[in-house]
Design an enzyme around this catalytic site. Structure first.
Site, PDB file in Angstrom:
ATOM      1  N   GLY A 214      76.227 104.452  13.506  1.00 19.19           N
ATOM      2  CA  GLY A 214      77.284 103.847  14.311  1.00 19.19           C
ATOM      3  C   GLY A 214      76.765 102.574  14.970  1.00 19.19           C
ATOM      4  N   ILE A 215      77.506 102.111  15.965  1.00 23.45           N
ATOM      5  CA  ILE A 215      77.093 100.888  16.646  1.00 23.45           C
ATOM      6  C   ILE A 215      76.577 101.210  18.038  1.00 23.45           C
ATOM      7  CG2 ILE A 215      79.405 100.417  17.584  1.00 23.45           C
ATOM      8  CD1 ILE A 215      78.707  97.425  16.987  1.00 23.45           C
ATOM      9  N   GLY A 216      75.686 100.382  18.558  1.00 27.23           N
ATOM     10  CA  GLY A 216      75.256 100.541  19.941  1.00 27.23           C
ATOM     11  C   GLY A 216      73.764 100.719  20.064  1.00 27.23           C
ATOM     12  N   ALA A 217      73.344 101.007  21.302  1.00 25.53           N
ATOM     13  CA  ALA A 217      71.916 101.046  21.605  1.00 25.53           C
ATOM     14  C   ALA A 217      71.222 102.214  20.901  1.00 25.53           C
ATOM     15  CB  ALA A 217      71.740 101.156  23.117  1.00 25.53           C
ATOM     16  N   ILE A 218      71.876 103.368  20.799  1.00 19.80           N
ATOM     17  CA  ILE A 218      71.199 104.522  20.182  1.00 19.80           C
ATOM     18  C   ILE A 218      70.944 104.268  18.685  1.00 19.80           C
ATOM     19  CG2 ILE A 218      71.465 106.982  19.591  1.00 19.80           C
ATOM     20  CD1 ILE A 218      72.406 107.441  22.453  1.00 19.80           C
ATOM     21  N   GLU A 237      79.952 103.082   7.551  1.00 12.72           N
ATOM     22  CA  GLU A 237      81.197 102.402   7.919  1.00 12.72           C
ATOM     23  C   GLU A 237      80.923 100.964   8.348  1.00 12.72           C
ATOM     24  OE1 GLU A 237      83.472 104.743  10.674  1.00 12.72           O
ATOM     25  OE2 GLU A 237      83.536 103.046  12.053  1.00 12.72           O
ATOM     26  N   GLY A 335      84.935 106.725  12.369  1.00 12.99           N
ATOM     27  CA  GLY A 335      84.460 107.390  11.151  1.00 12.99           C
ATOM     28  C   GLY A 335      83.601 108.597  11.435  1.00 12.99           C
TER      29      GLY A 335
END
Ligand code: COA
Length: 432
Positions: A214-218, A237, A335
């Site tokens: 996915g998107i982001g810091a993690i 995705e 997603g």
């Protein structure tokens, strides 16, 4: 007629093209970094002529001027995902929200969510008259295929991505030349806790796996933890700048993929010019519509598929909330479930949900005995597999309710462990 003639005939200005939007129309905007800002500005500037126009969009990255006060008689926003720019409008009823798996949005455009106008952004045509949808293929291709009228901003800065992501000039009704920088989305800073989470996730990833992130810091922290892996693949995705170092060092080479070997398969991109330059004309990256990339049956054809996503709350039975805080819609399913189910069906596949154990300066535990009132379950306890926090890994698949609760308490923040142990006793009539 050759495509060059069609091109000349259909070339116009944004102000003129936008006059083809009529009051009461449903207008879909190209997604995320592919949003055709020049066309959207022209539509908003023409608001005096427009009433009750429904704008359908997922993650807006422009100024969302159509949501400003005073626009309510002109535009109504139907959001397919709540984000920073739409949360407040959805919460106050100014905008509405349509729940849907991302993989099924193209089907909505072909059926219950009929489209009058699609506003899209594309690369200039190649010698055969084909434009690439570039950074946003996802639902945007289906929007263009299903709309009665297609208006495209042709931007020389839109990367010419390869894959199932082309639209011919003859399929576009109005062409507007306007060059501008593609929307940038720099990677966020990664905290120490996120780095620890990344290291735990890396323990669950083997050489040769295919990843969805996915998107982001993690996700970025996880990518930082994969430097010593080998032969990783991408079927995701979306992609951001985070993958680039691993591509350059050869860790991501898509060599072991059982589907689309040699290619990173993706549906949209959100990054900076570095990412957009990398994908331009690059046969190592294939952009496809979201009903292909996110289709669990397609995802499952990747052996050793690992999906990694995030969530906001999980109860002791393993029910996962990723899109609401109590009843407030803050995000969407996106997603997440598509990939958790696809990874679950994949030979050797695994799904991971990674989150910090607390939020709001440790004032709130994300692991709770009972979900907040009004919260919506995104991933059911039947689907969930691994949960990772900065305190470790909980493997929930095949575990009883008591075993799940014990595992989840073991990865909760020490500040909340005692209380969760009391809750455990109340739930199961047994000491933690
Ligand atoms: N109680 C109260 N507030 C909470 C909370 C909780 N349990 N968990 C999070 N929040 C708040 C945070 O404080 C933050 O508030 P702020 O924006 O005012 O700072 C906000 O909710 C977002 O939380 P955060 O943890 O920072 O979000 P994130 O950027 O890491 O994203 C998800 C996490 C779950 C929202 C995101 O991963 C998502 O949308 N997932 C669903 C879609 C998906 O998985 N798609 C597939 C891949 S693209």
């Amino acid at each position: 007629m050759c495509w060059e003639q069609i091109y000349k005939q259909r070339l116009t200005t944004a102000d003129k093209a936008i006059l083809n939007i009529k009051s009461g129309d449903r207008v879909v905007l190209g997604h995320a970094a592919g949003e055709p800002l020049h066309l959207v500005d022209a539509m908003v500037n023409n608001k005096a002529q427009l009433f009750d126009v429904e704008i359908v969009h997922m993650v807006p990255m422009g100024n969302t001027a159509y949501l400003a006060e005073g626009m309510e008689n002109h535009f109504h926003h139907n959001s397919l995902f709540a984000g920073m720019k739409t949360r407040k409008a959805i919460m106050t009823g100014y905008a509405d929200y349509t729940p849907s798996f991302f993989s099924e949005i193209p089907k909505l455009f072909a059926g219950p969510l009929r489209i009058d106008v699609a506003l899209i952004q594309v690369s200039p045509p190649d010698e055969h008259g084909y434009c690439s949808l570039g950074v946003s293929v996802d639902y945007t291709k289906s929007a263009a295929e299903n709309a009665k009228i297609v208006i495209a901003q042709i931007n020389k800065n839109m990367p010419r991505c390869l894959g199932d992501c082309f639209i011919h000039i003859s399929a576009i009704d109005f062409l507007v030349r306007h060059d501008a920088e593609i929307i940038q989305h720099p990677s966020p800073n990664v905290t120490t806790d996120e780095l620890v989470i990344g290291n735990y996730c890396a323990q669950l990833i083997n050489d040769g796996d295919t990843l969805q992130l996915g998107i982001g810091a993690i996700p970025d922290a996880i990518l930082l933890s994969l430097k010593n892996k080998k032969n990783l693949g991408i079927h995701s995705e979306m992609l951001s700048d985070g993958i680039l170092d691993l591509v350059e060092s050869g860790v991501i080479n898509n060599k072991c993929k059982s589907l689309n070997a040699g290619k990173s398969v993706v549906s949209f991109l959100m990054g900076t010019t570095r990412l957009y330059n990398y994908v331009n004309n690059n046969p190592a990256v294939a952009l496809h519509p979201v009903d292909y990339v996110n289709n669990p049956i397609i995802i499952a054809q990747n052996d050793n598929m690992v999906s990694i996503n995030s969530c906001v709350q999980i109860d002791l039975l393993g029910q996962v909330v990723s899109e609401t805080i109590g009843p407030m819609q803050i995000s969407g399913v996106g997603g997440q479930v598509d990939f958790i189910r696809g990874a679950g069906l994949s030979k050797g596949g695994r799904s991971i949900l990674a989150m910090c154990s607390t939020t709001n300066n440790k004032k709130i535990s994300k692991i709770v005995p009972i979900l907040d009132k009004g919260a919506v379950v995104t991933t059911t306890r039947n689907d969930v597999e691994y949960i990772v926090t900065e305190y470790g890994i909980a493997h929930l698949k095949g575990q009883t309710n008591k075993q799940r609760a014990r595992s989840l308490i073991s990865i909760s923040h020490p500040l909340y462990k005692n209380q969760l142990a009391i809750n455990f006793k109340q739930m199961f009539n047994e000491d933690y």
